[in-house]
Design an enzyme around this catalytic site. Structure first.
Site, PDB file in Angstrom:
ATOM      1  N   ARG A   1     -43.166  52.032   6.432  1.00  0.00           N
ATOM      2  CA  ARG A   1     -41.518  52.467   6.972  1.00  0.00           C
ATOM      3  C   ARG A   1     -41.584  54.064   7.432  1.00  0.00           C
ATOM      4  O   ARG A   1     -41.685  53.539   8.868  1.00  0.00           O
ATOM      5  CB  ARG A   1     -40.778  52.319   5.870  1.00  0.00           C
TER       6      ARG A   1
ATOM      7  N   HIS B   1     -40.112  66.354   5.318  1.00  0.00           N
ATOM      8  CA  HIS B   1     -40.893  65.921   6.394  1.00  0.00           C
ATOM      9  C   HIS B   1     -41.664  67.513   6.831  1.00  0.00           C
ATOM     10  O   HIS B   1     -41.490  68.434   6.215  1.00  0.00           O
ATOM     11  CB  HIS B   1     -40.026  65.180   7.332  1.00  0.00           C
TER      12      HIS B   1
ATOM     13  N   CYS C   1     -38.871  60.230  12.682  1.00  0.00           N
ATOM     14  CA  CYS C   1     -37.121  59.471  13.239  1.00  0.00           C
ATOM     15  C   CYS C   1     -37.994  58.881  14.692  1.00  0.00           C
ATOM     16  O   CYS C   1     -37.639  60.067  15.448  1.00  0.00           O
ATOM     17  CB  CYS C   1     -36.043  60.092  12.767  1.00  0.00           C
TER      18      CYS C   1
HETATM   19  N1  COA Z   1     -31.066  43.462  12.682  1.00  0.00           N
HETATM   20  C1  COA Z   1     -31.156  42.995  13.486  1.00  0.00           C
HETATM   21  N2  COA Z   1     -29.766  43.255  14.686  1.00  0.00           N
HETATM   22  C2  COA Z   1     -29.181  43.625  14.956  1.00  0.00           C
HETATM   23  C3  COA Z   1     -28.955  44.780  13.893  1.00  0.00           C
HETATM   24  C4  COA Z   1     -29.819  44.918  12.235  1.00  0.00           C
HETATM   25  N3  COA Z   1     -29.963  45.823  11.329  1.00  0.00           N
HETATM   26  N4  COA Z   1     -27.788  44.891  13.918  1.00  0.00           N
HETATM   27  C5  COA Z   1     -27.468  44.699  14.887  1.00  0.00           C
HETATM   28  N5  COA Z   1     -28.451  43.968  15.437  1.00  0.00           N
HETATM   29  C6  COA Z   1     -27.734  42.913  16.220  1.00  0.00           C
HETATM   30  C7  COA Z   1     -26.500  42.295  16.611  1.00  0.00           C
HETATM   31  O1  COA Z   1     -26.738  41.103  15.685  1.00  0.00           O
HETATM   32  C8  COA Z   1     -26.186  42.015  18.285  1.00  0.00           C
HETATM   33  O2  COA Z   1     -27.286  41.443  18.316  1.00  0.00           O
HETATM   34  P1  COA Z   1     -26.654  39.819  19.596  1.00  0.00           P
HETATM   35  O3  COA Z   1     -26.221  40.719  20.967  1.00  0.00           O
HETATM   36  O4  COA Z   1     -27.726  39.361  19.416  1.00  0.00           O
HETATM   37  O5  COA Z   1     -24.833  39.257  19.213  1.00  0.00           O
HETATM   38  C9  COA Z   1     -26.825  43.574  18.358  1.00  0.00           C
HETATM   39  O6  COA Z   1     -27.860  43.654  17.819  1.00  0.00           O
HETATM   40  C10 COA Z   1     -25.889  44.546  18.259  1.00  0.00           C
HETATM   41  O7  COA Z   1     -25.240  45.175  17.495  1.00  0.00           O
HETATM   42  P2  COA Z   1     -24.396  45.739  17.570  1.00  0.00           P
HETATM   43  O8  COA Z   1     -23.792  46.053  15.983  1.00  0.00           O
HETATM   44  O9  COA Z   1     -23.866  46.983  18.227  1.00  0.00           O
HETATM   45  O10 COA Z   1     -25.653  46.708  17.023  1.00  0.00           O
HETATM   46  P3  COA Z   1     -25.930  48.511  17.916  1.00  0.00           P
HETATM   47  O11 COA Z   1     -27.068  47.972  19.049  1.00  0.00           O
HETATM   48  O12 COA Z   1     -25.486  49.485  18.404  1.00  0.00           O
HETATM   49  O13 COA Z   1     -27.340  49.122  17.379  1.00  0.00           O
HETATM   50  C11 COA Z   1     -28.092  49.233  15.178  1.00  0.00           C
HETATM   51  C12 COA Z   1     -26.930  49.120  15.439  1.00  0.00           C
HETATM   52  C13 COA Z   1     -27.897  50.275  13.269  1.00  0.00           C
HETATM   53  C14 COA Z   1     -28.527  48.262  14.405  1.00  0.00           C
HETATM   54  C15 COA Z   1     -29.041  50.437  15.397  1.00  0.00           C
HETATM   55  O14 COA Z   1     -29.156  51.715  16.274  1.00  0.00           O
HETATM   56  C16 COA Z   1     -30.627  50.607  14.708  1.00  0.00           C
HETATM   57  O15 COA Z   1     -31.538  49.514  14.112  1.00  0.00           O
HETATM   58  N6  COA Z   1     -30.650  51.927  14.726  1.00  0.00           N
HETATM   59  C17 COA Z   1     -31.729  52.398  13.147  1.00  0.00           C
HETATM   60  C18 COA Z   1     -32.956  52.796  13.525  1.00  0.00           C
HETATM   61  C19 COA Z   1     -33.422  53.679  12.823  1.00  0.00           C
HETATM   62  O16 COA Z   1     -34.346  53.021  12.028  1.00  0.00           O
HETATM   63  N7  COA Z   1     -33.785  55.129  12.663  1.00  0.00           N
HETATM   64  C20 COA Z   1     -35.269  55.364  12.172  1.00  0.00           C
HETATM   65  C21 COA Z   1     -34.784  55.675  10.533  1.00  0.00           C
HETATM   66  S1  COA Z   1     -33.476  56.564   9.335  1.00  0.00           S
HETATM   67 ZN    ZN Z   2     -37.992  60.526   7.056  1.00  0.00          ZN
END
Ligand code: COA
Ligand code: ZN
Length: 314
Positions: free
Chosen positions: A18, A212, A243
């Protein structure tokens, strides 16, 4: 150092599939991830964080989360974990026969905004629903609290804010807490002080750490955590990790380096160090670049070498 306070046994949670892969530029196929997963299972590791259920466009490297988990071997005795940022992530996770989810958020507003595209309070507001969805499906929940030891945008993070966020989880009944040093801003004194404060405030919780090695202090921080009574450590095979939404991110503490150190200190992990080194070499072969791990290059400490043969002159 007071050796009497050291534990005899610790748990290592391998997060390479991951945290390790989320920052890699090139595509790693699901098949190669499965090869690495099988190899890690062989080592005796009890817990693997194998993927994230995050936005597939944000972290394309982990967009095969469902595919990987549906193909992963079962009945191996290994617990599978995945990181989730929101309800949508939990909805995806509950369909994949996981043992648990790591609910992720950051103490620092700036990092949470960069990483999760929402404020820390918005993340916190989603947690009750996420936790109840997970529990209804029989999943364990651990709370992964990022930037607990510092933020790359804001600098110091107030320990009282870390305590406050933990209390929000504890109030919900989530007593498995992971303090993450997302971008390697911790040092042994900071680690000792924060862990003492958290232990004092919440003596009953299960507390884990995630360091890290961004600035080379990873193993020193592991030792500080050990001496503070921590027995659960995240780490990444070969020292992969970072990250993607933090500047100059670098790898986690390296699993085989940490396990080798534990074994030398007489601390049992239940993990076979030689098999772990084999996994690190496999990860390196799959990725095609040199990994930062040290023990995969030097060999474990107890691997001795024949005395070099010296020609006697004349
Ligand atoms: N998995 C898949 N799709 C997701 C999702 C998830 N967990 N969360 C939201 N989406 C989709 C929604 O269904 C929506 O789809 P649509 O446009 O087709 O309706 C779209 O994404 C936007 O949804 P929203 O709630 O506005 O999400 P966002 O674009 O603001 O993104 C996160 C928020 C949290 C999902 C995103 O920032 C993210 O994945 N962050 C994680 C980053 C990461 O992994 N960092 C490293 C580890 S700490
Ligand atoms: Zn980490």
């Amino acid at each position: 150092m007071d050796c009497k306070v050291l534990p005899s046994q610790v748990t290592v949670i391998e997060v390479g599939l991951r945290d390790g892969l989320q920052i890699i530029d090139q595509k790693v196929t699901t098949e190669d991830k499965l090869r690495l997963l099988m190899s890690l299972i062989e080592t005796g590791l009890s817990d693997l964080e194998v993927t994230s259920f995050v936005h597939p466009k944000g972290v394309p490297q982990l967009s095969d989360a469902e595919e990987l988990l549906l193909a992963a071997p079962r009945d191996t005795g290994v617990n599978y974990w995945a990181l989730v940022p929101n309800e949508k992530g939990v909805e995806r996770a509950v369909k994949c026969q996981l043992n648990g989810i790591s609910v992720a958020l950051s103490v620092s507003e700036s990092h949470n905004l960069a990483n999760m595209r929402m404020s820390t309070e918005e993340s916190i507001a989603r947690i009750p629903r996420m936790v109840s969805l997970a529990w209804e499906a029989g999943l364990n929940v651990r709370a992964g609290i990022g930037t607990s030891f510092g933020c790359p945008f804001e600098g110091n993070v107030p320990p009282d804010r870390v305590i406050e966020i933990i209390s929000r989880f504890v109030d919900l009944g989530v007593d498995n807490i992971l303090l993450a040093d997302t971008t390697g801003m911790a040092d042994p004194i900071k680690v000792t002080k924060l862990l003492q404060k958290v232990r004092f405030a919440f003596p009953e919780i299960t507390l884990a750490v995630h360091f890290h090695n961004t600035r080379g202090a990873g193993m020193a921080n592991v030792l500080a955590a050990l001496l503070s009574g921590i027995t659960i450590f995240d780490s990444s095979i070969g020292g992969l990790g970072g990250c993607p939404f933090a500047p100059n991110a670098a790898g986690n503490v390296c699993t085989e380096d940490m396990v080798n150190m534990f074994h030398q200190m007489g601390i049992n992990t239940g993990i076979n160090i030689d098999k772990l080194i084999t996994s690190a070499h496999l990860a390196q072969e799959i990725l095609g670049f040199e990994l930062p791990g040290q023990v995969m290059k030097a060999g474990p400490t107890d691997q001795l070498h024949p005395l070099p043969h010296r020609e006697v002159p004349g």
